[in-house]
Scaffold this motif. Sequence first.
Motif, PDB file in Angstrom:
ATOM      1  N   GLY A  22       0.814  -1.213   0.000  1.00 25.18           N
ATOM      2  CA  GLY A  22       0.000   0.000   0.000  1.00 25.18           C
ATOM      3  C   GLY A  22       0.843   1.256   0.000  1.00 25.18           C
ATOM      4  N   VAL A  23       0.292   2.320   0.614  1.00 24.30           N
ATOM      5  CA  VAL A  23       0.889   3.658   0.562  1.00 24.30           C
ATOM      6  C   VAL A  23       2.344   3.671   1.037  1.00 24.30           C
ATOM      7  N   ILE A  24       2.621   3.045   2.204  1.00 31.11           N
ATOM      8  CA  ILE A  24       3.947   3.204   2.800  1.00 31.11           C
ATOM      9  C   ILE A  24       4.998   2.291   2.158  1.00 31.11           C
ATOM     10  N   SER A  25       4.557   1.311   1.357  1.00 25.65           N
ATOM     11  CA  SER A  25       5.513   0.327   0.823  1.00 25.65           C
ATOM     12  C   SER A  25       6.546   0.957  -0.105  1.00 25.65           C
ATOM     13  N   ALA A  44       4.260  -9.178  -2.115  1.00 29.20           N
ATOM     14  CA  ALA A  44       2.932  -9.817  -2.149  1.00 29.20           C
ATOM     15  C   ALA A  44       1.922  -8.912  -1.465  1.00 29.20           C
ATOM     16  N   ASP A  45       0.666  -9.137  -1.782  1.00 27.08           N
ATOM     17  CA  ASP A  45      -0.437  -8.399  -1.160  1.00 27.08           C
ATOM     18  C   ASP A  45      -1.660  -9.289  -1.314  1.00 27.08           C
ATOM     19  N   MET A  46      -2.675  -9.108  -0.463  1.00 28.31           N
ATOM     20  CA  MET A  46      -3.882  -9.932  -0.664  1.00 28.31           C
ATOM     21  C   MET A  46      -4.627  -9.487  -1.928  1.00 28.31           C
ATOM     22  N   ARG A  47      -4.294  -8.286  -2.427  1.00 32.79           N
ATOM     23  CA  ARG A  47      -4.860  -7.824  -3.700  1.00 32.79           C
ATOM     24  C   ARG A  47      -3.753  -7.892  -4.754  1.00 32.79           C
ATOM     25  N   THR A  48      -4.097  -8.374  -5.934  1.00 30.57           N
ATOM     26  CA  THR A  48      -3.080  -8.594  -6.973  1.00 30.57           C
ATOM     27  C   THR A  48      -2.511  -7.284  -7.503  1.00 30.57           C
ATOM     28  N   ALA A  82      -4.427  -6.510  10.707  1.00 29.60           N
ATOM     29  CA  ALA A  82      -3.897  -7.744  10.092  1.00 29.60           C
ATOM     30  C   ALA A  82      -2.488  -8.072  10.586  1.00 29.60           C
ATOM     31  N   HIS A  83      -1.857  -7.157  11.353  1.00 30.58           N
ATOM     32  CA  HIS A  83      -0.428  -7.332  11.666  1.00 30.58           C
ATOM     33  C   HIS A  83      -0.103  -8.685  12.290  1.00 30.58           C
ATOM     34  N   THR A  84      -0.818  -9.061  13.378  1.00 31.07           N
ATOM     35  CA  THR A  84      -0.385 -10.298  14.056  1.00 31.07           C
ATOM     36  C   THR A  84      -0.694 -11.547  13.222  1.00 31.07           C
ATOM     37  N   SER A 112       7.706  -5.954  11.417  1.00 34.17           N
ATOM     38  CA  SER A 112       6.322  -5.515  11.226  1.00 34.17           C
ATOM     39  C   SER A 112       6.210  -3.999  11.287  1.00 34.17           C
ATOM     40  N   GLU A 113       5.279  -3.463  10.507  1.00 32.83           N
ATOM     41  CA  GLU A 113       4.917  -2.061  10.735  1.00 32.83           C
ATOM     42  C   GLU A 113       4.290  -1.978  12.125  1.00 32.83           C
ATOM     43  N   LYS A 114       4.219  -0.777  12.653  1.00 29.99           N
ATOM     44  CA  LYS A 114       3.622  -0.589  13.970  1.00 29.99           C
ATOM     45  C   LYS A 114       2.109  -0.471  13.841  1.00 29.99           C
ATOM     46  N   PRO A 115       1.351  -0.807  14.897  1.00 32.24           N
ATOM     47  CA  PRO A 115       1.838  -1.424  16.123  1.00 32.24           C
ATOM     48  C   PRO A 115       2.080  -2.925  15.924  1.00 32.24           C
ATOM     49  N   PRO A 138       3.640   5.154  18.775  1.00 31.44           N
ATOM     50  CA  PRO A 138       4.873   4.359  18.673  1.00 31.44           C
ATOM     51  C   PRO A 138       6.119   5.194  18.354  1.00 31.44           C
ATOM     52  N   TYR A 139       5.978   6.207  17.484  1.00 27.95           N
ATOM     53  CA  TYR A 139       7.158   7.024  17.150  1.00 27.95           C
ATOM     54  C   TYR A 139       7.684   7.742  18.388  1.00 27.95           C
ATOM     55  N   TYR A 140       6.750   8.347  19.129  1.00 27.80           N
ATOM     56  CA  TYR A 140       7.131   9.191  20.264  1.00 27.80           C
ATOM     57  C   TYR A 140       7.603   8.338  21.439  1.00 27.80           C
ATOM     58  N   PHE A 154      14.668   6.790   5.379  1.00 27.27           N
ATOM     59  CA  PHE A 154      15.459   5.564   5.611  1.00 27.27           C
ATOM     60  C   PHE A 154      14.590   4.459   6.187  1.00 27.27           C
ATOM     61  N   ARG A 155      13.240   4.561   6.017  1.00 23.66           N
ATOM     62  CA  ARG A 155      12.340   3.542   6.543  1.00 23.66           C
ATOM     63  C   ARG A 155      12.756   2.190   5.976  1.00 23.66           C
ATOM     64  N   SER A 156      13.145   1.285   6.824  1.00 22.31           N
ATOM     65  CA  SER A 156      13.742  -0.032   6.549  1.00 22.31           C
ATOM     66  C   SER A 156      15.125  -0.129   7.177  1.00 22.31           C
TER      67      SER A 156
HETATM   68  N1  LIG Z   1       0.798   5.678   5.137  1.00 21.48           N
HETATM   69  C1  LIG Z   1       1.770   6.138   5.897  1.00 21.48           C
HETATM   70  O1  LIG Z   1       2.255   7.293   5.757  1.00 21.48           O
HETATM   71  C2  LIG Z   1       2.362   5.256   6.965  1.00 21.48           C
HETATM   72  C3  LIG Z   1       3.534   5.708   7.570  1.00 21.48           C
HETATM   73  C4  LIG Z   1       4.138   4.882   8.504  1.00 21.48           C
HETATM   74  C5  LIG Z   1       3.572   3.693   8.847  1.00 21.48           C
HETATM   75  N2  LIG Z   1       2.407   3.292   8.282  1.00 21.48           N
HETATM   76  C6  LIG Z   1       1.853   2.001   8.716  1.00 21.48           C
HETATM   77  O2  LIG Z   1       2.045   1.075   7.652  1.00 21.48           O
HETATM   78  C7  LIG Z   1       0.973   0.135   7.611  1.00 21.48           C
HETATM   79  C8  LIG Z   1       0.347   0.183   6.252  1.00 21.48           C
HETATM   80  O3  LIG Z   1      -0.106   1.513   6.002  1.00 21.48           O
HETATM   81  P1  LIG Z   1      -0.487   2.001   4.526  1.00 21.48           P
HETATM   82  O4  LIG Z   1      -0.771   3.439   4.649  1.00 21.48           O
HETATM   83  O5  LIG Z   1       0.558   1.521   3.555  1.00 21.48           O
HETATM   84  O6  LIG Z   1      -1.864   1.185   4.337  1.00 21.48           O
HETATM   85  P2  LIG Z   1      -2.576   0.793   2.956  1.00 21.48           P
HETATM   86  O7  LIG Z   1      -3.984   0.491   3.300  1.00 21.48           O
HETATM   87  O8  LIG Z   1      -2.268   1.811   1.916  1.00 21.48           O
HETATM   88  O9  LIG Z   1      -1.827  -0.573   2.537  1.00 21.48           O
HETATM   89  C9  LIG Z   1      -1.964  -1.785   3.225  1.00 21.48           C
HETATM   90  C10 LIG Z   1      -1.854  -2.917   2.212  1.00 21.48           C
HETATM   91  O10 LIG Z   1      -1.887  -4.153   2.917  1.00 21.48           O
HETATM   92  C11 LIG Z   1      -2.691  -5.060   2.209  1.00 21.48           C
HETATM   93  N3  LIG Z   1      -3.223  -6.039   3.164  1.00 21.48           N
HETATM   94  C12 LIG Z   1      -4.094  -5.819   4.180  1.00 21.48           C
HETATM   95  N4  LIG Z   1      -4.310  -6.958   4.873  1.00 21.48           N
HETATM   96  C13 LIG Z   1      -3.556  -7.913   4.277  1.00 21.48           C
HETATM   97  C14 LIG Z   1      -3.360  -9.298   4.532  1.00 21.48           C
HETATM   98  N5  LIG Z   1      -3.968  -9.916   5.535  1.00 21.48           N
HETATM   99  N6  LIG Z   1      -2.511  -9.976   3.717  1.00 21.48           N
HETATM  100  C15 LIG Z   1      -1.877  -9.349   2.694  1.00 21.48           C
HETATM  101  N7  LIG Z   1      -2.035  -8.042   2.401  1.00 21.48           N
HETATM  102  C16 LIG Z   1      -2.858  -7.328   3.189  1.00 21.48           C
HETATM  103  C17 LIG Z   1      -3.783  -4.213   1.567  1.00 21.48           C
HETATM  104  O11 LIG Z   1      -4.343  -4.862   0.453  1.00 21.48           O
HETATM  105  C18 LIG Z   1      -3.008  -2.941   1.213  1.00 21.48           C
HETATM  106  O12 LIG Z   1      -2.481  -2.985  -0.109  1.00 21.48           O
HETATM  107  C19 LIG Z   1       0.038   0.521   8.759  1.00 21.48           C
HETATM  108  O13 LIG Z   1       0.367  -0.238   9.898  1.00 21.48           O
HETATM  109  C20 LIG Z   1       0.362   1.987   9.013  1.00 21.48           C
HETATM  110  O14 LIG Z   1       0.122   2.362  10.355  1.00 21.48           O
HETATM  111  C21 LIG Z   1       1.820   4.035   7.314  1.00 21.48           C
END
Ligand SMILES: NC(=O)c1ccc[n+]([C@@H]2O[C@H](COP(=O)([O-])OP(=O)(O)OC[C@H]3O[C@@H](n4cnc5c(N)ncnc54)[C@H](O)[C@@H]3O)[C@@H](O)[C@H]2O)c1
Length: 365
Positions: free
Chosen positions: A12-15, A34-38, A75-77, A92-95, A179-181, A298-300
């Motif tokens: 998603g967005v942060i990847s 990988a993602d649950m959506r293609t 979905a994290h855990t 893992s991303e937080k939390p 989590p950041y703070y 430098f996220r990663s």
């Molecule tokens: N957006 C930001 O600026 C930002 C910054 C730092 C941290 N984060 C953290 O990163 C994480 C993701 O945020 P985002 O903004 O990228 O969210 P997002 O919704 O844009 O992306 C999440 C992705 O995960 C996929 N997904 C969800 N459940 C899944 C599962 N069970 N199996 C496989 N794929 C799955 C979704 O299809 C989606 O593409 C969150 O924990 C968020 O708190 C986001």
Amino acid sequence: MTKIGVGVIGCGVISRAYMTAMQRFPNIELRAVADMRTAPAEARGKEFGVPAMRVDQLLKRDDVEIVVNLTVPLAHTDVSRAILNAGKHVHSEKPLGVDMAEARKLMELAEQKGLRIGCAPDTFLGGGHQTARKLIDDGAIGSPVAGTAIFARPGHELWHPAPGFYYLRGGGPMLDMGPYYITDLVQLLGPIASVVGSTSRPRQERTIATGPLQGSKIPVEVSTHVAGMLEFVSGAVISVLMSFDVPKHNHTPIEIYGTAGSLLVPDPNRFGGEVMLAKTGGEWAAQPLTHAHTDGEFRSIGVAEMAAAINANRPHRASGALALHVLEAMEAFQLSSDQGRRIMLETTVERPAMLPAGRADGQID
Ligand SMILES: NC(=O)c1ccc[n+]([C@@H]2O[C@H](COP(=O)([O-])OP(=O)(O)OC[C@H]3O[C@@H](n4cnc5c(N)ncnc54)[C@H](O)[C@@H]3O)[C@@H](O)[C@H]2O)c1
């Protein structure tokens, strides 16, 4: 240098920030996404020149040793458990989880399997925060006594195209930004002893302001204004405000007051930034940054640091144990507010070691 293979689940967005920053660390290499959506997986795969696949296929790959979990908080855990069950380390991303019960179980599973859990944020490894750490450890402010940690904004629905998760269980300003703070405060001041909290939810729904869902209403299930105190084992008391209900304010992100001076710590959602020091009775003075990873994204770095720790057979810094302690503190604000009492924490953690000073970007040890 032996490169450690990395896979990403959640495109998603942060990847993009993660996958771009991974290229700055020579000891890790992105091998699959990988993602649950293609569609999102294919888009990121194409962008970064790596194969996109289903989650189960990624988890079977022999060339992937660490899997980075960038899914949404709820979905994290589940995803991290699947990663561990596939015999791979997880970052893992937080939390770490949306509550202590599920996060504790995850930590136990990693322990049983002899695998590592790392967790965001890793921004505390950035040069701004490591410089602040060095100043505190060198005694620049004397003994830390008090301080503030403040994140206060109107809400993510103003910019995020799909902000629903920020207002459901697992979201809210504390689990999202806390989590950041709090992670930075633990690396600066040591473990937390107890928490006092007061919370509120002024609005029951929010309106998405941007993207294809613009104008849609989203329900608010969690507290959006969280205030309170973190009482550290060292005796330091930090006033905390995490809010999605503040139109604008004029506070700095983190301030630490000691017996001999005060320190302004930069935004813990970024790696660099200005570190300001004032001795008692003196003026603010910008401090030279002593550590690398200051300018940009430098996220990663937490993943690269874990890879370096695996190779050196030492503990990694952005650890599950640190994230578990921070999660317990975050959860305690709501518990304290609900129960009208101070919450004593059950977990504790050692401060992660300071990174070596004077290194170049991308260099960990
Ligand atoms: N957006 C930001 O600026 C930002 C910054 C730092 C941290 N984060 C953290 O990163 C994480 C993701 O945020 P985002 O903004 O990228 O969210 P997002 O919704 O844009 O992306 C999440 C992705 O995960 C996929 N997904 C969800 N459940 C899944 C599962 N069970 N199996 C496989 N794929 C799955 C979704 O299809 C989606 O593409 C969150 O924990 C968020 O708190 C986001």
